[in-house]
Design an enzyme around this catalytic site. Sequence first.
Site, PDB file in Angstrom:
ATOM      1  CB  CYS A   1      86.522  18.985  60.654  1.00 62.47           C
ATOM      2  SG  CYS A   1      86.224  17.624  61.761  1.00 62.47           S
ATOM      3  CG  ASP A   2      84.501  21.895  59.089  1.00 67.12           C
ATOM      4  OD1 ASP A   2      85.055  21.014  58.411  1.00 67.12           O
ATOM      5  OD2 ASP A   2      83.362  21.784  59.547  1.00 67.12           O
TER       6      ASP A   2
ATOM      7  CB  CYS B   1      84.273  19.426  63.660  1.00 59.96           C
ATOM      8  SG  CYS B   1      85.878  18.599  63.722  1.00 59.96           S
TER       9      CYS B   1
END
Lengths: 308, 107
Positions: free
Chosen positions: A134-135, A131
Amino acid sequence: MKDLVIIGGGPAGLSAGLYASRMGIDTTIYEKLSPGGQITLSSEIENYPGVCDVKSGLELMQCWPKQAEKFGCKIESSEVKSIKKVENYFEIELFDKTIQSLSVIVATGASPKRAGFENEEEFIGKGISTCAVCDGFFYRNQEVAVVGGGDTALEEALYLSGIASKVYLIHRRDKFRASPATVKRVLENDKIEILYNSKVKKVYGEQFVDGIIISQENREIDLKVPGVFVFVGNSKNTEVLKNEDGFICEMCDDGSVMVDLNMKTSLAGLYAVGDIRKDAAKQVVCAAADGAVAALQAVKYVDEIKNS
Amino acid sequence: MGKYVELNNANFAETIKNNNVVMVDFWAPWCGPCRMIAPVIEELAEDYEGKAVVAKVNTDEAPEVAGQFGIRSIPTVLFFKNGELVDQMIGAAPKANYAAKLDALLG
């Protein structure tokens, strides 16, 4: 006894919930986390018809649950363990109880696949991610690698190029299968370096990823990157359709669920929609359409049982 | 009503040290899966009120804490017992999975 149980709260399940509840049948969606689905991993959606602003997956999905609930659809947070057909209804085993329903729409979607290189599993969350939105933040001004050659891989490489100092795009073929518009943007982006005909052999590091070894036809490359983003397709979440005797409905060789154009499976009253079904296009708009089709069928099916 | 505790650089160490069992969810506003487990974290905070501390760290606002534990992926949930890091879960999971870890630590 419920009229309709929908398993999964992504675009397909939420759209089915909207349609079925609006047509007046008692509808409950069971979602193991909370609604939104896999699309909430995506950084940018620019091809959902009618939504002209570019939105993140999270933003795109924001009002879907509310829209379904407006018509009486219930959304519960619970994991479904199994489904069993008994006479003309279904028994659905939840984490803490068993419920009954006349019809079931399975919309459990898919999960990101592993690329299959050495040490991949051990380093998930420790440098390996599926992701970017997200990261990506953890790799600001650092170099990262993206593995894959499809639309998701290229779109997320572009997203990461806005955060990381450099993005290595590692693709096992000499051509991309992503859409031409996306390929063009990637080729024109000077922060993305493409390694064609390359496979990740292994990831290495102590506690966290220090780098990856890439194998090409005649050589190996040691790429020192702390972050590796893997986008190599999806595997279908069909466990819920399995019991001790195998699958409760007919499956295709590739692991997807066999359905007809009405989203009917081989078991009457059971429908499969979105990414788990045969020939799924893996697009939000297609998943939503599947949900609507199945809901219309389920409403008809439930009416027939009640009136017989 | 139980509510989760917001942790940051100022109160993190103290909270971990002074409580028996602490569960910490590292998240960020832009992270879809983090948002998906947010209601679960709130429910756990209520369910375990008086037994365990359920806490959240916004990695955007408290990058030092995330850095200290080498968080590279969110959501990551860390479990502490008697001040020691004893377990972790990476990625979003159903409520029952978090509850099982808490139950195991509470004995």
